[in-house]
Structures are given as structure tokens and as C-alpha cells.
Design an enzyme around this catalytic site. Structure first.
Site, PDB file in Angstrom:
ATOM      1  N   ASP A  95      38.851 -21.858 -32.435  1.00 54.90           N
ATOM      2  CA  ASP A  95      39.147 -20.894 -33.593  1.00 54.90           C
ATOM      3  C   ASP A  95      39.548 -19.538 -32.899  1.00 54.90           C
ATOM      4  OD1 ASP A  95      38.909 -20.012 -35.891  1.00 54.90           O
ATOM      5  OD2 ASP A  95      36.860 -20.317 -36.353  1.00 54.90           O
ATOM      6  N   LYS A  96      39.625 -18.893 -33.751  1.00 52.01           N
ATOM      7  CA  LYS A  96      40.327 -17.236 -33.773  1.00 52.01           C
ATOM      8  C   LYS A  96      39.585 -16.572 -34.496  1.00 52.01           C
ATOM      9  CE  LYS A  96      43.237 -14.114 -35.430  1.00 52.01           C
ATOM     10  NZ  LYS A  96      43.379 -13.752 -36.968  1.00 52.01           N
ATOM     11  N   HIS A  97      39.248 -15.434 -34.165  1.00 52.24           N
ATOM     12  CA  HIS A  97      38.776 -14.471 -35.232  1.00 52.24           C
ATOM     13  C   HIS A  97      39.173 -12.854 -34.737  1.00 52.24           C
ATOM     14  CE1 HIS A  97      35.674 -12.522 -38.007  1.00 52.24           C
ATOM     15  NE2 HIS A  97      35.455 -11.696 -37.027  1.00 52.24           N
ATOM     16  N   SER A  98      39.569 -12.338 -35.727  1.00 52.02           N
ATOM     17  CA  SER A  98      39.901 -10.950 -36.073  1.00 52.02           C
ATOM     18  C   SER A  98      39.149  -9.937 -36.493  1.00 52.02           C
ATOM     19  CB  SER A  98      41.239 -10.873 -36.810  1.00 52.02           C
ATOM     20  OG  SER A  98      41.701  -9.234 -36.646  1.00 52.02           O
ATOM     21  N   THR A 135      41.600 -13.294 -44.714  1.00 53.04           N
ATOM     22  CA  THR A 135      42.194 -14.373 -44.902  1.00 53.04           C
ATOM     23  C   THR A 135      41.883 -15.368 -46.168  1.00 53.04           C
ATOM     24  OG1 THR A 135      42.242 -14.333 -42.430  1.00 53.04           O
ATOM     25  CG2 THR A 135      42.832 -16.677 -43.445  1.00 53.04           C
ATOM     26  N   ARG A 183      22.192  -4.482 -43.457  1.00 51.11           N
ATOM     27  CA  ARG A 183      22.926  -3.304 -42.479  1.00 51.11           C
ATOM     28  C   ARG A 183      23.928  -2.623 -43.269  1.00 51.11           C
ATOM     29  NH1 ARG A 183      25.848  -6.774 -38.761  1.00 51.11           N
ATOM     30  NH2 ARG A 183      26.808  -4.860 -38.001  1.00 51.11           N
ATOM     31  N   SER A 198      26.552 -10.977 -35.460  1.00 51.07           N
ATOM     32  CA  SER A 198      27.104 -11.068 -36.858  1.00 51.07           C
ATOM     33  C   SER A 198      28.375 -12.031 -36.703  1.00 51.07           C
ATOM     34  CB  SER A 198      27.547 -10.041 -37.573  1.00 51.07           C
ATOM     35  OG  SER A 198      27.956 -10.534 -39.014  1.00 51.07           O
ATOM     36  N   LYS A 202      28.353 -16.947 -36.785  1.00 49.31           N
ATOM     37  CA  LYS A 202      29.380 -17.970 -38.003  1.00 49.31           C
ATOM     38  C   LYS A 202      30.150 -18.973 -37.122  1.00 49.31           C
ATOM     39  CE  LYS A 202      30.486 -14.342 -40.445  1.00 49.31           C
ATOM     40  NZ  LYS A 202      29.479 -13.245 -40.101  1.00 49.31           N
ATOM     41  N   LYS A 203      30.779 -18.253 -36.122  1.00 46.89           N
ATOM     42  CA  LYS A 203      31.866 -18.856 -35.189  1.00 46.89           C
ATOM     43  C   LYS A 203      31.228 -20.021 -34.575  1.00 46.89           C
ATOM     44  CE  LYS A 203      35.325 -16.952 -36.559  1.00 46.89           C
ATOM     45  NZ  LYS A 203      36.447 -17.857 -37.674  1.00 46.89           N
TER      46      LYS A 203
END
Length: 438
Positions: A95-98, A135, A183, A198, A202-203
Site C-alpha cells: 500500500d501507499k499513503h500520502s 482519494t 485531537r 493515526s 489504519k494501514k
């Protein structure tokens, strides 16, 4: 743990464990044990801790920080607060996250590229936040696309298409959802420790073998300062690898929009054009390839970045990445001919007009956040969490820094719901772009 509904009453477990002692320990700069962190996260999840106690904990972490082992323990406890996916697939789960930006649709191109290279990509994405696009919002511009499929359908699409981009379910990392909400209203969002937990909770709940992170820096990023972005990247890599996931992080520039388009349907259209072979933004393509290289090397599918790039380019040039994208869209309810006829299926704003610079010249700087807020002003982003978006609006064919604008080249095109909105959106883009002499 005993449920305590009233603020200020001790949260006391049968063995004498007190939540306020955990808060006190962190407030005073102490190091929390894994067991205390696990029990505190359990209290966040089952609401046996009050909002005041959770807020106090978040503030103590913001002010005093956490060690690497504390961050790993917090991330793993939040990951384990709900369902954790387990996959049995013939290739690596990637997976990828930005961290977010403007014109950042890398996920839409990268997921099918990786799938075409032998990865399986169960990408769980979010909605737009502030000036940054999400996204999930982009995908909802595709008619019929199901961003909240059943777990069974999600698994089937990942197995068959190699990738599926969906929204977070309530079963994944529920502790993060409650902690983030608190938060958000207690000025504790900026903690790198809590941001790390955080993102990764999830990832990691998605059952990954490999994660690649794109940490943005610049005037369109949440981490505007380079040193903060690098600190977050280092934290994410250390914690994720400590939790057993092979992780790479890149720090990339967000001092101007990443793509020519900014706005949900407009970005989907540019993503499809990119997968068809049309590179409108070399910067976006470079970031996509760099993240893909990191993912393939970490996944063991390429021996080095050069071999990984060759594999990615082959998947792109052969059309197999485009086919994977269409397969994912069709399997999740979207049109079976989306890539062939994107203009037919994607929504169009009723007003489209060029945005001219006040005088001809060269673009010398762009306030990227202001461009993102221009999309929000047009209705393509949220002022409030429950806002309904106009998925057709935004900007296209944006000029980048160093390019010349004038009588033959506008700053971009505005897509709006009305003439008045187009005028406001045009003004916002002109204000965001600084034009100097050539």
C-alpha cells in the site's frame, strides 16, 4: 475495565489500574509501559475513558513526546482495536499513503501500476481534509463506484484486479477514529507521535507486507517545514518496521500543485489520461514512479530502483496498468467503459472558462494552499465535515512555476457551477499565482 460515564470520576479497573495515573506519568515526562498503553487504548475504544481523559492524554503526548517503543506500542494497540485483515495471496500485499496535497492523485495511477507488476494493493483511503483533496472523493466522481463495499467484495476485487481503493470501515482501527476526533478539537493534531500512530494504525490493520509513504512538504502541505516532514517520515518508517511492515518513505515537494488538475472529477480524468500514456505533469509522474520503485524493491519484486522502473514502465506502456484500473472500477460498480469514455461518464461543471493573469509573464511562485482553498470555494472541498461536494468543479490545465502565461496561455481553466462561482474561483487562482517578468 469498568465503564465510567461521568467526567472526573476515577477510571478504576478491578486490579486498581487508574487511567489518570497513566496521564500523570506522561504529563511528567515518564515512559509508559506497553500494558498501560494497551489498556488506555482499550478504554478509548470502548468509551470507558471520558473525552476529558483522552484529551488530557493527547495533550500530554503532544507536550512530552514518546519514545520509539511507546510509539510502536500505541500504533499496535490502535491497530488491534478492531479488525486486522489477513491475506492469502500469491504476491506481496502493498500500500501507499500520502500526507495530502493539491492535485495529488498518485494513488489512482500507482495502485494499478503496482498491481500490474505482481503486487496486491488493498488501499484504504480517506476524504479531503481542509485544503487537500481526498482519494475517496475523487473516486466518488465515478458513477456507481462503491467506496464502501462488503469485506467479501473488497477481498474478491483485490484478488482478481490486484487492487481496490475503498474507504475506511468502522471495523478498522476504531480507536483512531475516536482519538482523532478529540485531537481535532483540542489542538493536539500536530503531534508527530499521534500522527504516526493515526496513519499507521489504519494501514497496518489492512494486513500489509510493504508500505510506501509520501510525506509532503511545502506551502501546500500540512508539514510545511522540511525538517518536520523528515521527522514524520523517519518516525513512520521506524514505527512501521518495528511493527513488522517493510516501509519506505519519500519526502516530496508540495510548493505547487502536483498535477495540472485540482478537483475531483478533473483529477480522475487526468489520472486516466496518465494511464493511457499522456503525461501532463512530469512532477506527478516522477513521484509516482519513485514510490513505485520503492514499493517493488521493498516487496522483493525488483533487485534495484532501475529494474523496478523498467518493470513499471513496461506495465504502463503495455496498457496493463490501465486495464487493471478499469478492472477495479468495473468490479466496484463503475462503468465498464470508463477508460474508453471518461468524458461521457465523469461529471462536468456547467461553466468552464480560462483564468488570465493580470499581465503576461512567468509564474514565479504559487500559494498551493490557496489553490486548494479555491477548490473548496468552488464547492469541491469541505468547509464542514458533513458538506456535500460538487465533484465536477475545480481547475484544469494549471500553469506551473517557470512557465510563461499571457495572451496564449492562461493560468488555468476554472470549472464552476455558476458564473458568479467561476468569477470567485478565477480571483482565487489569480491571487494564488505570482507572475513576474520573463
Amino acid at each position: 475495565m469498568q465503564s465510567v460515564p461521568r467526567e472526573g470520576r476515577p477510571t478504576l479497573a478491578s486490579d486498581g489500574w487508574l487511567a489518570q495515573e497513566v496521564i500523570r506519568g506522561k504529563r511528567d515526562g515518564g515512559v509508559l509501559s506497553r500494558a498501560d498503553i494497551q489498556r488506555f487504548v482499550a478504554g478509548i475504544t470502548d468509551h470507558s475513558l471520558s473525552e476529558g481523559q483522552v484529551a488530557a492524554f493527547a495533550m500530554a503526548v503532544l507536550l512530552k513526546g514518546m519514545t520509539l517503543q511507546e510509539r510502536i506500542a500505541l500504533t499496535e494497540a490502535m491497530r488491534d482495536s478492531g479488525e486486522v485483515l489477513h491475506w492469502q495471496l500469491p504476491g506481496p500485499v502493498v500500500d501507499k499513503h500520502s500526507t495530502g496535497g493539491v492535485g495529488d492523485f498518485v494513488s489512482l495511477a500507482l495502485a494499478p501500476l503496482l498491481a500490474a507488476c505482481g503486487c496486491y494493493v488493498p488501499m484504504i483511503s480517506g476524504r479531503g481534509l481542509g485544503h487537500t483533496g481526498g482519494t475517496l472523493d475523487k473516486l466518488e466522481a465515478i458513477p456507481g463506484y462503491d467506496t464502501q463495499p462488503s469485506a467479501q467484495r473488497f477481498r474478491a476485487v483485490v484478488a482478481e484486479a490486484g487492487c481496490a481503493i475503498i474507504g475506511q470501515t468502522a471495523d478498522l482501527a476504531p480507536a483512531d477514529k475516536r482519538l482523532y476526533g478529540i485531537r481535532d478539537v483540542t489542538a493536539t493534531v500536530e503531534s508527530i507521535d499521534l500522527i504516526t500512530a493515526s496513519i499507521l494504525a489504519k494501514k497496518l490493520a489492512a494486513g500489509l507486507d510493504v508500505l510506501v509513504m509520501d510525506v509532503k512538504t511545502g506551502n501546500g502541505a500540512f508539514m510545511a517545514r522540511s525538517q518536520d516532514a523528515h521527522a514524520l517520515a523517519d518516525s513512520i518508517v521506524a514505527v512501521a518496521q518495528g511493527a513488522g511492515v517493510r516501509t519506505r518513505a519519500l519526502v516530496t515537494d508540495m510548493n505547487q500543485p502536483l498535477a495540472r488538475a485540482a478537483g475531483n472529477a478533473l483529477e480522475v480524468a487526468e489520472a486516466i489520461a496518465l494511464l493511457k500514456g499522456q503525461v501532463r505533469s512530469p512532477r506527478l509522474w516522477d513521484v509516482t514512479l519513485a514510490l513505485g520503485e520503492a514499493a517493488l524493491v521493498a516487496a522483493g519484486l525488483a533487485v534495484d530502483p532501475a529494474a523496478a522502473r523498467a518493470r513499471l514502465l513496461d506495465a504502463w506502456e503495455s496498457g496493463s496498468a490501465l486495464a487493471r484500473f478499469q478492472q477495479m472500477v468495473s468490479a466496484l460498480g463503475g462503468p465498464s467503459d470508463l477508460v474508453a469514455r471518461p468524458d461521457h461518464h465523469l461529471p462536468h461543471a456547467p461553466v468552464k472558462r480560462p483564468v488570465w493573469a493580470p499581465a503576461p509573464g512567468q509564474v514565479v511562485a504559487i500559494d498551493t494552499r490557496a489553490v486548494g482553498m479555491g477548490v473548496v470555494l468552488l464547492g469541491g472541498g469541505r468547509r464542514h465535515p458533513d458538506d456535500t461536494l460538487d465533484l465536477s468543479v475545480g481547475y484544469s490545465d494549471l500553469a506551473f512555476v517557470g512557465e510563461t502565461v499571457g495572451a496564449q496561455r492562461p493560468l488555468g481553466w476554472v470549472h464552476a457551477a455558476s458564473e458568479a462561482a467561476a468569477e470567485a474561483g478565477s480571483h482565487a487562482l489569480r491571487q494564488a499565482c505570482q507572475v513576474g517578468p520573463v
